[in-house]
Design a protein around this motif. Structure first.
Motif, PDB file in Angstrom:
ATOM      1  N   PRO A  97       0.836  -1.224   0.000  1.00 39.42           N
ATOM      2  CA  PRO A  97       0.000   0.000   0.000  1.00 39.42           C
ATOM      3  C   PRO A  97       0.862   1.262   0.000  1.00 39.42           C
ATOM      4  O   PRO A  97       2.055   1.208   0.301  1.00 39.42           O
ATOM      5  CB  PRO A  97      -0.797  -0.132   1.301  1.00 39.42           C
ATOM      6  CG  PRO A  97       0.048  -1.007   2.170  1.00 39.42           C
ATOM      7  CD  PRO A  97       0.768  -1.947   1.290  1.00 39.42           C
ATOM      8  N   HIS A  98       0.201   2.388  -0.327  1.00 34.47           N
ATOM      9  CA  HIS A  98       0.921   3.667  -0.294  1.00 34.47           C
ATOM     10  C   HIS A  98       1.267   4.005   1.155  1.00 34.47           C
ATOM     11  O   HIS A  98       0.593   3.605   2.100  1.00 34.47           O
ATOM     12  CB  HIS A  98       0.049   4.790  -0.871  1.00 34.47           C
ATOM     13  CG  HIS A  98      -0.376   4.506  -2.297  1.00 34.47           C
ATOM     14  ND1 HIS A  98       0.485   4.556  -3.355  1.00 34.47           N
ATOM     15  CD2 HIS A  98      -1.593   4.178  -2.811  1.00 34.47           C
ATOM     16  CE1 HIS A  98      -0.170   4.272  -4.455  1.00 34.47           C
ATOM     17  NE2 HIS A  98      -1.456   4.032  -4.151  1.00 34.47           N
ATOM     18  N   ASP A  99       2.279   4.788   1.312  1.00 38.45           N
ATOM     19  CA  ASP A  99       2.594   5.239   2.683  1.00 38.45           C
ATOM     20  C   ASP A  99       1.720   6.443   3.020  1.00 38.45           C
ATOM     21  O   ASP A  99       0.862   6.851   2.216  1.00 38.45           O
ATOM     22  CB  ASP A  99       4.085   5.559   2.812  1.00 38.45           C
ATOM     23  CG  ASP A  99       4.536   6.647   1.846  1.00 38.45           C
ATOM     24  OD1 ASP A  99       3.670   7.285   1.211  1.00 38.45           O
ATOM     25  OD2 ASP A  99       5.770   6.830   1.666  1.00 38.45           O
ATOM     26  N   ASP A 100       1.970   7.033   4.166  1.00 39.57           N
ATOM     27  CA  ASP A 100       1.119   8.135   4.616  1.00 39.57           C
ATOM     28  C   ASP A 100       1.201   9.319   3.678  1.00 39.57           C
ATOM     29  O   ASP A 100       0.263  10.110   3.590  1.00 39.57           O
ATOM     30  CB  ASP A 100       1.529   8.568   6.052  1.00 39.57           C
ATOM     31  CG  ASP A 100       1.248   7.443   7.051  1.00 39.57           C
ATOM     32  OD1 ASP A 100       0.403   6.563   6.717  1.00 39.57           O
ATOM     33  OD2 ASP A 100       1.900   7.423   8.103  1.00 39.57           O
ATOM     34  N   ASP A 101       2.289   9.425   3.017  1.00 38.22           N
ATOM     35  CA  ASP A 101       2.440  10.547   2.075  1.00 38.22           C
ATOM     36  C   ASP A 101       1.919  10.175   0.688  1.00 38.22           C
ATOM     37  O   ASP A 101       2.117  10.928  -0.276  1.00 38.22           O
ATOM     38  CB  ASP A 101       3.915  10.972   1.958  1.00 38.22           C
ATOM     39  CG  ASP A 101       4.459  11.482   3.287  1.00 38.22           C
ATOM     40  OD1 ASP A 101       3.669  12.047   4.032  1.00 38.22           O
ATOM     41  OD2 ASP A 101       5.693  11.295   3.507  1.00 38.22           O
ATOM     42  N   GLU A 102       1.243   9.034   0.625  1.00 37.68           N
ATOM     43  CA  GLU A 102       0.700   8.501  -0.627  1.00 37.68           C
ATOM     44  C   GLU A 102       1.778   8.317  -1.706  1.00 37.68           C
ATOM     45  O   GLU A 102       1.590   8.541  -2.882  1.00 37.68           O
ATOM     46  CB  GLU A 102      -0.432   9.417  -1.156  1.00 37.68           C
ATOM     47  CG  GLU A 102      -1.649   9.425  -0.264  1.00 37.68           C
ATOM     48  CD  GLU A 102      -2.800  10.175  -0.892  1.00 37.68           C
ATOM     49  OE1 GLU A 102      -2.597  10.761  -2.003  1.00 37.68           O
ATOM     50  OE2 GLU A 102      -3.891  10.141  -0.325  1.00 37.68           O
ATOM     51  N   ARG A 103       2.923   7.895  -1.242  1.00 39.93           N
ATOM     52  CA  ARG A 103       3.986   7.573  -2.213  1.00 39.93           C
ATOM     53  C   ARG A 103       4.017   6.071  -2.417  1.00 39.93           C
ATOM     54  O   ARG A 103       3.780   5.311  -1.475  1.00 39.93           O
ATOM     55  CB  ARG A 103       5.342   8.050  -1.665  1.00 39.93           C
ATOM     56  CG  ARG A 103       5.483   9.572  -1.689  1.00 39.93           C
ATOM     57  CD  ARG A 103       6.829   9.987  -1.150  1.00 39.93           C
ATOM     58  NE  ARG A 103       6.993   9.548   0.231  1.00 39.93           N
ATOM     59  CZ  ARG A 103       8.069   9.745   0.953  1.00 39.93           C
ATOM     60  NH1 ARG A 103       9.107  10.384   0.438  1.00 39.93           N
ATOM     61  NH2 ARG A 103       8.124   9.331   2.210  1.00 39.93           N
TER      62      ARG A 103
END
Length: 436
Positions: A97-103
């Motif tokens: 999944p993406h990380d908190d920064d949506e990377r």
């Protein structure tokens, strides 16, 4: 013990000599043939060894190529497995999944691993393909060399068979000739004993045998004209024996005698017989006279030639020398004057003329021309029948002077023409007398 003639014994001697010569020639030919066959065998063996060695090497190369294919397949499987693992890792990375920064997750390492794995697979596939090509070539080489080795074995077997066959054939032929020599030698020994017994009880035959086998070197002195004259004037009985000898030894003379015998036997009446007798006096008597001289003179030299050609001038004309005796064993004196003597190792040339006085005179120009062919010899003369004595003194002197000037003086050493004719006619009639 059966009676045999001198000529028959000499025929057997020639036969045995011929068989020995044949054996020598056959043995030489066999040695050459066997040597060639042995060489072929050796070449075939060397080729067999070489082909076997090359085949063994090709088999090893094929096995190595197979091992290389196996290794390449294993390497391909391993690289494909590594690629599958790298792709699985990449898929797992991408599925995070993406990380908190949506990377997105960093999958660069996985991408790199997949790329490396794909490159490794491609390289493994190339290696496998190359190994397959090398295996195909190695297999082809092995098959070709198997065929070559088989052909080499066949060639060796054929060469060995040819050698065995050559040995067998040569041994068979040599054995056959050896058997013929043994039989011929036994026949010759028997015939020689019979001849010796016959000569011991027949003085004229013994004298004729001594005449044939005369060795002029035993006297230790030059051969003089009177000795030659005596040798050319055989008694009527010895002339008969010479006729029989020529009949046994000379096929051409035998054919001529048989021809006149057949003509005489088939002649109807005296007129036809006279024709046969006239032909015999012309042709057979001349040949008999030459043969008498030939055998009288033959012991003087190592070789005697008859009817040898000598070219006269530049227009292609030639003359035939009746007799040329070469490599004289003793000095010979034919008479007085230049060109009438020859040393040891020298040569003598002769023209032989048998005929009545007027015939001899009529042949003057011909004999002068024939004398041109005598000039290469140390001594030369024209031997004629004693009929020359019947010429008038003027013609006799003219004929002798002409031939003396031509370089081949005329010497009357042979019996008279009538004596020679009678000997030939008596021999032609011999069968008729035996039957009557």
């Amino acid at each position: 013990m059966a009676q045999v003639s001198i000529g028959q014994v000499e025929n057997l001697e020639d036969l045995v000599r011929g068989l020995h010569s044949m054996r020598e020639a056959l043995e030489t030919a066999c040695r050459e043939q066997i040597a060639v066959a042995e060489q072929k065998c050796e070449e075939a063996r060397e080729e067999g060894k070489s082909s076997a060695g090359m085949l063994e090497n090709a088999i090893q190369q094929e096995q190595t190529a197979k091992q290389n294919v196996d290794s390449a397949e294993q390497a391909l499987e391993s690289s494909q497995s590594s690629l599958s693992s790298a792709q699985s890792s990449l898929s797992s990375c991408l599925a995070q999944p993406h990380d908190d920064d949506e990377r997105y997750p960093d999958c660069s390492g996985e991408y790199s691993a997949v790329a490396e794995a794909e490159a490794a697979v491609e390289q493994a596939q190339n290696m496998l393909e190359q190994a397959g090509v090398e295996l195909e070539v190695a297999t082809g080489d092995r098959i070709s060399l198997e065929q070559r080795a088989d052909l080499a074995k066949q060639a060796q077997a054929m060469a060995e068979h040819a050698l065995a066959q050559a040995l067998q054939e040569c041994n068979m032929r040599l054995a056959a000739v050896d058997q013929a020599i043994e039989i011929g030698t036994a026949r010759l020994s028997f015939a020689q004993r019979a001849l010796d017994a016959y000569l011991a009880t027949n003085l004229p035959a013994a004298q004729f045998h001594a005449w044939l086998k005369w060795d002029p070197t035993k006297d230790g002195r030059p051969v003089a004209p009177d000795m030659l004259r005596d040798r050319m004037n055989l008694s009527s009985e010895q002339r008969r024996l010479l006729q029989e000898y020529l009949y046994d030894r000379n096929p051409a003379y035998r054919r001529q005698v048989d021809k006149y015998r057949n003509q005489w036997a088939s002649a109807k009446g005296d007129a036809e017989r006279n024709i046969v007798a006239r032909k015999a006096r012309i042709h057979l008597s001349g040949e008999f006279g030459e043969q008498m001289v030939r055998h009288a003179l033959a012991p003087l030299g190592s070789q005697i030639e008859t009817q040898g050609r000598t070219f006269v001038g530049d227009n292609g004309r030639y003359t035939k020398t009746d007799l040329l005796v070469t490599d004289l064993r003793v000095p010979v004196i034919l008479g007085r004057g230049e060109g009438m003597g020859a040393p040891v190792g020298g040569s003598m040339a002769f023209e032989v003329k048998c005929g009545k006085a007027e015939y001899l005179y009529s042949q003057k120009d011909h004999m002068i021309f024939q004398a041109e062919g005598h000039k290469q010899a140390d001594a030369q003369c024209t031997l004629c029948s004693r009929d020359i004595q019947d010429l008038p003194e003027e013609k006799k002197k003219e004929l002798r002077d002409a031939l003396h000037e031509a370089g081949s003086p005329m010497v009357g050493m042979l019996p008279k023409k009538n004596e020679i004719d009678q000997s030939c006619l008596d021999f032609i009639h011999q069968n008729e007398e035996a039957l009557s």
